[in-house]
Design a protein around this motif. Structure first.
Motif, mmCIF file in Angstrom:
data_model
loop_
_atom_site.group_PDB
_atom_site.id
_atom_site.type_symbol
_atom_site.label_atom_id
_atom_site.label_comp_id
_atom_site.label_asym_id
_atom_site.label_seq_id
_atom_site.Cartn_x
_atom_site.Cartn_y
_atom_site.Cartn_z
ATOM 1 N N ALA A 154 -61.070 -44.831 13.405
ATOM 2 C CA ALA A 154 -60.553 -44.872 12.033
ATOM 3 C C ALA A 154 -59.386 -45.819 11.876
ATOM 4 O O ALA A 154 -59.233 -46.479 10.851
ATOM 5 C CB ALA A 154 -60.152 -43.471 11.596
ATOM 6 N N GLU A 155 -58.518 -45.903 12.912
ATOM 7 C CA GLU A 155 -57.296 -46.692 12.778
ATOM 8 C C GLU A 155 -57.478 -48.153 13.173
ATOM 9 O O GLU A 155 -56.496 -48.904 13.254
ATOM 10 C CB GLU A 155 -56.176 -46.069 13.621
ATOM 11 N N ASP A 156 -58.700 -48.596 13.438
ATOM 12 C CA ASP A 156 -58.935 -49.994 13.830
ATOM 13 C C ASP A 156 -58.359 -50.965 12.790
ATOM 14 O O ASP A 156 -58.468 -50.742 11.580
ATOM 15 C CB ASP A 156 -60.430 -50.267 13.973
ATOM 16 N N VAL A 157 -57.750 -52.045 13.293
ATOM 17 C CA VAL A 157 -57.304 -53.151 12.444
ATOM 18 C C VAL A 157 -58.311 -54.284 12.615
ATOM 19 O O VAL A 157 -58.516 -54.776 13.721
ATOM 20 C CB VAL A 157 -55.890 -53.617 12.837
ATOM 21 N N LEU A 158 -58.933 -54.676 11.530
ATOM 22 C CA LEU A 158 -59.985 -55.694 11.610
ATOM 23 C C LEU A 158 -59.386 -57.067 11.882
ATOM 24 O O LEU A 158 -58.346 -57.435 11.325
ATOM 25 C CB LEU A 158 -60.786 -55.728 10.309
ATOM 26 N N ALA A 159 -60.063 -57.798 12.735
ATOM 27 C CA ALA A 159 -59.629 -59.158 13.058
ATOM 28 C C ALA A 159 -59.913 -60.080 11.883
ATOM 29 O O ALA A 159 -60.736 -59.786 11.003
ATOM 30 C CB ALA A 159 -60.351 -59.646 14.311
ATOM 31 N N ALA A 160 -59.245 -61.220 11.887
ATOM 32 C CA ALA A 160 -59.396 -62.173 10.780
ATOM 33 C C ALA A 160 -60.826 -62.682 10.681
ATOM 34 O O ALA A 160 -61.308 -63.008 9.589
ATOM 35 C CB ALA A 160 -58.429 -63.330 10.959
ATOM 36 N N ASP A 161 -61.512 -62.745 11.852
ATOM 37 C CA ASP A 161 -62.876 -63.284 11.835
ATOM 38 C C ASP A 161 -63.938 -62.191 11.863
ATOM 39 O O ASP A 161 -65.102 -62.435 12.212
ATOM 40 C CB ASP A 161 -63.078 -64.226 13.020
#
Length: 992
Positions: A817-824
């Motif tokens: 749930a706490e994942d931070v999505l990468a720019a790509d």
């Protein structure tokens, strides 16, 4: 004031410490102490004997500066023509090194006769003048004397002087000396004779036995005569008890010469007379000598008698007269046996033998004596040997120790071992061997040693064995686990007396005290006199089908005299549950002499079932059936903490489901493995599907997961439902990390279904006009079941009147749930928003297979470039499509929304001019934006100007945080000036 008073009191006490000994020297004319400082002269009267001590008298000289000494004592004869003689009976004065000396000078005549030497008067002055007066130094003494040493004066005044220098040296015992006056004249031998005062008729050892004594009296100190021969005859030597040519001659008249050095002699025989030839200088007075030998032959009770027949000296080659003959003492061959490094066989007759270690009755075991073996054989074939150890003092330790083993018969084997003595343990041991023999083996790997043992070896006539007591002990230590084997539950000791015929085991009756369902089998083991559990000797076993059960001896073991330890063990039922108990009691023991009822066969206590499996060092492969669930963790290296055992071995645990159609799964609740920061060493944990390591590798630990573990349930996909876990500590230390705790459980495979949906609002509350990929919602689709896997194919989103503010909505798959999505990061579904509809469906190009448990997704949007500051973006998840079925999301609209702001992020370099319109505020951030940090070594400039002439720009701070070296400069106008109009920093922040 108080501090000064304390110092004065201390000084007074230190001064008084010297007072008793000094007073003793003054009050007793026959006692003299060396001074601490200065010179003293002592007159010695003819016939007077003075005892002379170091400054501490009978006390020791401690290693402190308060004992620093620089002094001189001059002994002068009271009578002209006499000379002073000093004999140091003991001497121990040890220096620390050259800078911290300790020594005594013995001078011929009076040293410092003109009193020109300046002696110290305080301890500190000694340190500045480490010398003694000059003079005729006979010898400088330092260290320890091994034997008395005598000096006499040859000076015209007959004086001797003793100087003592000590500076903060090693603790020493000082000295004791005798001082007297002698007349210097040539030596004359005045007589000789034999004496037997130090000869014992019944010695306690067969080595270094005193056999006879001799003496020579002489007067005069100059030109000493020399002892040349001592002759003797063997008036009696029964059974060739001694070898006369191996006898030795010692100086003195001591009780024992063990460890002493004999006089260098040769022994020859002529017509039955044996003669020691030597060259030994005689002293003034009585010179004593002792003939010593070892008893090497004969039988117990034989006797030897040595008579001294004559003595010659250099001056009296025909013999010293008068020669006084004393009555010789007959020495008896003692009933003594001492173990040695060579194997021995000793016959035991009607006279009991005293049996000792190699040091005998008075000495210790030699530290270099590592092993010895002796077999005692009965002289009467109808009898057997017994040994009664009455004293025992062996070196003990967990690694280095001394042990004394007693074996039945003459063969050394584990089956024949009757008793092992350790420490101070004593007791009797009797032979039951056919030949009646006992064999004793001593072993040592100890660096230290012990006083050894004293024992009596005798013959006895065997009597029938009888039981004297049956003692029981409940085993309560530790928990048990379902499926465990050979778990101890009861110990009982059948105590016996006598030996033959020995009792044998027949049958034993037990009860489980209401815990029979937790055990499937009971096994009885026997460890003879050893009070330690072992499965080497099994007496019998029985299935536990009721509370009362019997074990019939399939191996009818013979009991030994003394202690006989039996151990009842259970195989634990594989269906045993946490918290259940196991217990046992013995009700009777049937031996070859009949049934023995056990009065106290049910001691207090029990053991508890706690289904825990431990991964432990050198275990190899361990297979365990899982009934419901079981705890799995590494074994702690000690009882003092939870650190797992070190090692480089693979510890393999195989878990098999107990019930049909079930599979095993594992969940880790704690995970902390070792990874070296300076080498390749690291712990490793692998989980395989199936029995063994050839199946599918489900998960393997890495440096990134060393403290987290897999983060999800690992479940077997094998047909047998088994799971295999391989753990390797990866380093030798036992004190690294505390490992893992996991629950291994059975799982019944079932079709997948969605059990819940949850939607959470993003933490983001502000977004800029035209901003891309703004996080809005996090969706969780929770499932159960691992069969007929379902897929997510679509998510329908209610735009909640945001359709004119956003231009695109996208869906992303997450790990947690706490994942931070990468720019790509790539979206799995997207939909363009044209502003005409208040709802959109995100259809996945490829449906996403769901996992059992939690499945997380993120909904993002792009803000339209036409959005206005103050607009609000909010959305809700209306429904999802899983497995072709639409599922309504009941709580798809969490609290919260994203407000649109005009935002400007400062860029590196010159950003030029940015116009600010009236009533359209601009949010101004560093290059990291709303959520990020600014870049290292960043430098940027921007000019904010009013869009409408005549208006002014206002800058209002909402938050400000920089590092200590960074500065924020503000300039009025459109240019950067030499001096800023306002400067802010970490320690000079703007007001907000």
């Amino acid at each position: 004031m108080q501090k000064k008073y304390s110092y004065l009191m201390l000084a007074l006490v230190l001064s008084m410490l010297w007072l008793p000994l000094q007073l003793m020297a003054q009050d007793d004319a026959n006692t003299v102490l060396q001074l601490q400082f200065g010179k003293q002269t002592v007159t010695v009267a003819t016939g007077q004997e003075i005892t002379f001590y170091d400054p501490k008298g009978t006390g020791s000289i401690s290693a402190t500066s308060s004992n620093n000494t620089q002094s001189l004592t001059v002994f002068k004869p009271a009578e002209a023509g006499m000379s002073v003689q000093i004999t140091f009976e003991s001497f121990d004065v040890k220096p620390y090194n050259a800078n911290y000396p300790a020594y005594v000078n013995v001078y011929n005549g009076e040293a410092d006769a003109d009193n020109s030497f300046t002696f110290a008067t305080t301890t500190s002055e000694v340190a500045s003048n480490l010398t003694l007066p000059a003079g005729d130094v006979l010898e400088q003494l330092s260290g320890t004397l091994s034997s008395p040493k005598t000096y006499y004066s040859t000076a015209t005044d007959g004086a001797l002087s003793v100087g003592f220098l000590y500076r903060d040296a090693t603790k020493s015992d000082g000295w004791v000396a005798k001082v007297k006056c002698v007349k210097l004249e040539n030596m004359t031998v005045t007589g000789a004779g034999s004496q037997y005062t130090n000869v014992v008729a019944s010695p306690k050892s067969k080595t270094n036995v005193n056999l006879a004594g001799a003496y020579v009296t002489a007067s005069g100190l100059l030109n000493a005569d020399h002892l040349k021969t001592v002759s003797f005859k063997l008036t009696k030597n029964e059974g060739s008890m001694i070898d006369p040519l191996s006898l030795k001659l010692y100086s003195g008249s001591s009780v024992s010469y063990k460890g002493a050095t004999a006089i260098e002699t040769t022994v020859a025989e002529s017509n039955g007379i044996y003669t020691f030839s030597l060259d030994k200088a005689l002293s003034d007075g009585k010179n004593e000598f002792t003939i010593v030998g070892d008893i090497t032959g004969g039988e117990v009770g034989n006797k030897v008698k040595v008579d001294i027949t004559g003595i010659t000296t250099t001056a009296l080659p025909d013999g010293v007269t008068p020669f006084t003959v004393a009555d010789a003492v007959e020495v008896e061959n003692p009933a003594i046996v001492m173990i040695g490094s060579e194997e021995q066989t000793v016959d035991v007759g009607d006279t009991p033998l005293n049996f000792y270690d190699d040091g005998g009755i008075d000495g210790q075991i030699d530290k270099n004596f590592k092993s010895g073996k002796i077999t005692f054989k009965p002289a009467d074939t109808d009898k057997k040997v017994m040994i009664d150890f009455t004293k025992m003092a062996l070196a003990t330790g967990t690694i280095y120790c001394q042990q004394l083993h007693v074996y039945n018969g003459s063969e050394v084997s584990a089956d024949n071992l009757l008793k092992t003595f350790l420490g101070t343990e004593t007791g009797k041991v009797r032979s039951t061997a056919a030949d009646g023999t006992l064999t004793v083996v001593f072993e040592s790997n100890a660096y230290n040693t012990g006083d050894g043992w004293e024992a009596t070896v005798s013959q006895f006539t065997p009597q029938p064995m009888k039981v004297t007591a049956i003692e029981t002990t409940q085993i309560t230590t530790g928990t048990v686990c379902a499926g465990d084997k050979d778990q101890q539950i009861l110990k009982f000791n059948i105590k016996t007396e006598e030996t033959s015929p020995a009792l044998t085991t027949k049958k034993f009756a037990f009860t489980a005290n209401g815990t029979s369902e937790q055990a499937t089998k009971a096994i009885l083991y026997y460890t003879k006199a050893t009070d330690a559990f072992a499965t080497t000797t099994k007496v019998g076993e029985a299935d536990v089908t009721a509370d009362a059960f019997e074990i019939t001896a399939s191996n009818e073991v013979s009991l030994v005299e003394g202690n006989n330890f039996f151990w009842l063990a259970y195989d634990i039922n594989e269906m045993a549950l946490n918290g259940q108990k196991i217990d046992a009691a013995i009700t009777s023991a049937t031996l070859s002499d009949g049934v023995h009822t056990v009065e106290n066969g049910s001691p207090e206590g029990d053991r508890t079932v706690e289904n825990i499996i431990l991964s432990q060092k050198d275990q190899g492969t361990v297979t365990k059936k899982v009934n419901g669930s079981i705890t799995f963790k590494p074994k702690s290296a000690s009882s003092y903490g939870e650190y797992y055992e070190g090692g480089y071995d693979d510890r393999i645990n195989v878990f098999v489901p107990m019930h049909e159609n079930m599979v095993c799964q594992i969940d880790f609740s704690k995970f902390n493995l070792y990874y070296s920061s300076y080498s390749s060493d690291h712990a490793s944990l692998k989980v395989y599907s199936g029995n063994g390591t050839t199946g599918e590798l489900l998960w393997e630990s890495t440096k990134d997961t060393k403290t987290t573990g897999p983060g999800n349930t690992l479940r077997s996909t094998a047909e047998d439902g088994a799971l295999t876990v391989v753990f390797n500590a990866g380093q030798s230390s036992n004190y690294s990390y505390d490992g893992f705790t996991a629950t291994v459980s059975e799982y019944l495979s079932q079709p997948m279904k969605v059990t819940a949906t949850e939607v959470a609002q993003s933490a983001k509350s502000i977004a800029g006009v035209g901003e891309k990929n703004v996080d809005l919602l996090t969706l969780n689709v929770a499932t159960t079941g691992n069969k007929d896997i379902k897929s997510l194919s679509a998510v329908t989103v209610n735009l909640k009147n945001s359709e004119k503010i956003v231009s695109k909505v996208s869906l992303y798959a997450l790990t947690k749930a706490e994942d931070v999505l990468a720019a790509d990061a790539e979206a799995i579904a997207s939909a363009d928003i044209d502003g005409t509809a208040n709802e959109t469906t995100l259809t996945l190009t490829e449906p996403k297979n769901l996992s059992e448990g939690n499945n997380y997704f993120r909904i993002r949007c792009d803000i339209s470039s036409d959005a206005k500051s103050g607009n609000v973006v909010d959305m809700a998840v209306k429904s999802i499509t899983v497995g072709g079925e639409a599922i309504t999301v009941e709580s798809g609209d969490p609290e919260g929304a994203v407000e649109i702001k005009n935002i400007y992020n400062l860029k590196s370099g010159d950003n030029g001019e940015v116009l600010i319109a009236n009533n359209q505020p601009l949010m101004f951030y560093d290059d990291g934006g709303i959520d990020g940090n600014y870049s290292e070594n960043f430098e940027g400039t921007v000019t904010f100007a009013p869009k409408t002439p005549g208006e002014s720009v206002k800058l209002t701070f909402k938050d400000f945080e920089v590092t200590y070296q960074d500065k924020f400069n503000i300039y009025d106008g459109g240019e950067v000036k030499e001096t800023a109009d306002a400067t802010y920093s970490k320690y000079d922040k703007p007001t907000y």
